[in-house]
Design a protein around this motif. Structure first.
Motif, mmCIF file in Angstrom:
data_model
loop_
_atom_site.group_PDB
_atom_site.id
_atom_site.type_symbol
_atom_site.label_atom_id
_atom_site.label_comp_id
_atom_site.label_asym_id
_atom_site.label_seq_id
_atom_site.Cartn_x
_atom_site.Cartn_y
_atom_site.Cartn_z
ATOM 1 N N GLY A 1 5.433 4.634 12.717
ATOM 2 C CA GLY A 1 5.734 6.046 12.969
ATOM 3 C C GLY A 1 6.833 6.557 12.064
ATOM 4 O O GLY A 1 6.760 7.679 11.545
ATOM 5 N N ASP B 1 2.981 9.786 29.908
ATOM 6 C CA ASP B 1 3.997 9.794 28.862
ATOM 7 C C ASP B 1 5.222 10.538 29.394
ATOM 8 O O ASP B 1 5.155 11.736 29.694
ATOM 9 C CB ASP B 1 3.455 10.487 27.611
ATOM 10 C CG ASP B 1 4.375 10.323 26.405
ATOM 11 O OD1 ASP B 1 5.576 10.074 26.602
ATOM 12 O OD2 ASP B 1 3.893 10.465 25.269
ATOM 13 N N SER C 1 6.220 9.506 8.951
ATOM 14 C CA SER C 1 6.856 10.830 8.993
ATOM 15 C C SER C 1 7.740 11.104 7.779
ATOM 16 O O SER C 1 8.113 12.244 7.521
ATOM 17 C CB SER C 1 7.702 10.973 10.266
ATOM 18 O OG SER C 1 8.775 10.046 10.258
ATOM 19 N N ARG D 1 8.302 8.109 14.768
ATOM 20 C CA ARG D 1 8.013 9.371 14.071
ATOM 21 C C ARG D 1 9.167 10.355 14.234
ATOM 22 O O ARG D 1 9.572 11.018 13.267
ATOM 23 C CB ARG D 1 6.721 9.976 14.622
ATOM 24 C CG ARG D 1 6.223 11.203 13.869
ATOM 25 C CD ARG D 1 4.934 11.712 14.484
ATOM 26 N NE ARG D 1 5.175 12.226 15.820
ATOM 27 C CZ ARG D 1 5.615 13.472 16.083
ATOM 28 N NH1 ARG D 1 5.869 14.296 15.075
ATOM 29 N NH2 ARG D 1 5.792 13.869 17.313
ATOM 30 N N ARG D 2 9.707 10.437 15.447
ATOM 31 C CA ARG D 2 10.844 11.353 15.676
ATOM 32 C C ARG D 2 12.066 10.902 14.889
ATOM 33 O O ARG D 2 12.813 11.738 14.374
ATOM 34 C CB ARG D 2 11.181 11.406 17.170
ATOM 35 C CG ARG D 2 10.071 11.906 18.069
ATOM 36 C CD ARG D 2 9.776 13.383 17.883
ATOM 37 N NE ARG D 2 8.856 13.851 18.896
ATOM 38 C CZ ARG D 2 9.218 14.440 20.039
ATOM 39 N NH1 ARG D 2 10.507 14.633 20.297
ATOM 40 N NH2 ARG D 2 8.321 14.828 20.909
ATOM 41 N N THR E 1 6.935 5.667 27.200
ATOM 42 C CA THR E 1 6.899 6.464 25.977
ATOM 43 C C THR E 1 6.021 5.790 24.932
ATOM 44 O O THR E 1 5.752 4.599 25.005
ATOM 45 C CB THR E 1 8.320 6.631 25.396
ATOM 46 O OG1 THR E 1 8.898 5.331 25.213
ATOM 47 C CG2 THR E 1 9.199 7.441 26.331
ATOM 48 N N ASN E 2 5.622 6.585 23.958
ATOM 49 C CA ASN E 2 4.821 6.102 22.845
ATOM 50 C C ASN E 2 5.782 5.674 21.731
ATOM 51 O O ASN E 2 6.474 6.512 21.146
ATOM 52 C CB ASN E 2 3.887 7.221 22.367
ATOM 53 C CG ASN E 2 2.976 6.792 21.258
ATOM 54 O OD1 ASN E 2 3.380 6.075 20.345
ATOM 55 N ND2 ASN E 2 1.739 7.248 21.308
ATOM 56 N N ASP F 1 5.557 7.331 18.447
ATOM 57 C CA ASP F 1 6.176 8.651 18.444
ATOM 58 C C ASP F 1 7.690 8.561 18.347
ATOM 59 O O ASP F 1 8.343 9.408 17.719
ATOM 60 C CB ASP F 1 5.771 9.422 19.708
ATOM 61 C CG ASP F 1 6.051 10.909 19.612
ATOM 62 O OD1 ASP F 1 5.971 11.452 18.483
ATOM 63 O OD2 ASP F 1 6.355 11.538 20.639
#
Length: 315
Positions: free
Chosen positions: A185, A304, A189, A149-150, A142-143, A146
Motif C-alpha cells: 500500500g 472495517d 501510493s 496507502r495512507r 482495519t485493512n 489501506d
C-alpha cells in the motif's frame, strides 16, 4: 400460664405462615412486572484471546468488548493466545458460547486451533488480523494495505522525494503480521516520488528500541528523510530522539496513534502526522458480531473500523 404459652406459639406460627405467603406473593408480583428477568439471566459466556503484550491497543480492545458485553448482558473472560499456555488450544473443551480471537500466531497454527472451535460448533470472530480459510471467519478490523496507502499519501505531501524507513514492531503484531500488505500500500501510493527502495526495520517490546533506531540511522550521514512507525510508544520515543539530535525539520516522522504526547508533537511540528485506528471499536463490534452469530447464525463477513489521519490541520 400454659394456655398463654400455647396461644403465643399459635400466634407466632400464624405470623410466620403469613410472612411466608406475603413473600411468595411479592416474588410472583416481581415476576409478573419483569417478564424479561428470566431471559436476562440466560447470559452467554464468551472468551477473548489476546497476546500477552497488553499494551494500550489491546487495553482498548478489551474496553470495547467489555462495553458491548455490558450492553448485551454477556459474560466475558480474558485469555492468552500464547501457544505455550495452551489456552486457545483448550478453548473447544471449556464450554464457552463463542470466541473472540486476535490470532497473532503462525497462520497455520492459528487456523488449526480455529478449526477445532468450528468442529465443536463454537462461533469465532477474528480481530485485527485475518486468517485465510476456505470458509472465512468474520473479521473486525482495519485493512493493512489501506494503512500503508495512507502512510504513503502523508509522505507524498511532505517531500518531493521520499527516502523512507518503515518501522514495524512486536508491539503492534497485527500490522507486523501483514507487513507485506502495508509495504504494498505504501509503495502503490508513492509512485515516482519514491526515491529509494523502502528500508524496513523492527522494534521489540523494549520501549527504547525506537530511540536506538533513530540514533543508529542518523549518527552518521544518512539520506533517509522519512521514518514511519506502526506503534504509538515507538512514535513518542523517536520524536524524543529527534529533538535530542537536533533533527527536527530535517527528518519527517509519520507516527501511529493519538496519544496526547503525539498530538502535542504534531502541534509543535516535530511529528508530521499520525495514523489512528480505533481498537475500542474493534472490540465493541467484534463482541456484537459474535453474539449475533451465536444467537441467529448470521453476522457481517467483515467490518472495517476505519483509519484517521491527524496532522496540524486536523487537530
Amino acid at each position: 400460664m400454659k394456655m398463654f404459652f400455647r396461644i403465643g406459639i399459635i400466634c407466632f406460627g400464624v405470623l410466620s405462615v403469613a410472612a411466608f405467603l406475603v413473600s411468595l406473593f411479592l416474588i410472583q408480583d416481581m415476576r409478573i412486572q419483569n417478564p424479561e428477568d428470566d431471559a436476562l439471566s440466560l447470559q452467554y459466556h464468551v472468551a477473548l484471546y489476546l497476546p500477552d503484550n497488553q499494551n494500550s491497543f489491546f487495553a482498548d480492545v478489551i474496553r470495547g468488548a467489555e462495553r458491548a458485553a455490558a450492553e448485551l448482558n454477556v459474560s466475558i473472560s480474558l485469555h492468552s493466545i500464547d501457544p505455550a499456555k495452551n489456552e486457545l488450544e483448550m478453548a473447544s473443551y471449556t464450554g464457552i458460547d463463542g470466541a473472540l480471537v486476535c490470532p497473532y500466531l503462525d497462520d497455520a497454527l492459528a487456523r488449526r486451533q480455529l478449526e477445532k472451535l468450528n468442529a465443536e460448533q463454537i462461533p469465532v470472530v477474528l480481530i485485527n488480523h485475518n486468517v485465510v480459510n476456505e470458509q472465512p471467519w468474520p473479521f473486525i478490523g482495519t485493512n493493512n494495505f489501506d494503512i500503508g496507502r495512507r502512510m504513503g499519501i502523508i509522505a507524498r505531501n511532505i517531500n518531493d522525494e521520499i527516502r523512507p524507513v518503515l518501522v514495524f514492531s512486536d508491539k503492534s503484531p497485527g500490522i507486523y503480521s501483514e507487513r507485506e500488505l502495508v509495504e504494498m500500500g505504501f509503495t502503490a501510493s508513492l509512485g515516482t516520488v519514491l526515491a529509494s527502495p523502502i528500508m524496513t526495520m523492527k522494534t521489540t517490546l523494549n520501549p527504547l528500541d525506537a530511540e536506538e533506531i533513530i540514533h543508529g540511522l542518523f549518527r552518521s550521514a544518512s539520506r533517509i528523510n522519512t521514518v514511519i512507525f506502526t506503534d504509538s510508544s515507538d512514535t513518542i520515543a523517536a520524536a524524543h530522539a529527534l529533538i535530542n539530535m537536533n533533527l527536527v525539520g530535517q527528518v519527517q516522522i509519520i507516527g501511529f496513534g493519538n496519544d496526547p504526547v503525539i498530538l502535542e508533537n504534531i502541534r509543535k511540528g516535530i511529528i508530521a502526522a499520525s495514523i489512528v485506528i480505533n481498537p475500542e471499536r474493534m472490540g465493541y463490534e467484534a463482541l456484537r458480531s459474535l453474539i449475533s452469530l451465536r444467537s441467529s447464525g448470521y453476522t457481517s463477513a467483515s467490518i472495517d473500523t476505519g483509519i484517521t489521519i491527524i496532522d496540524r490541520n486536523r487537530l
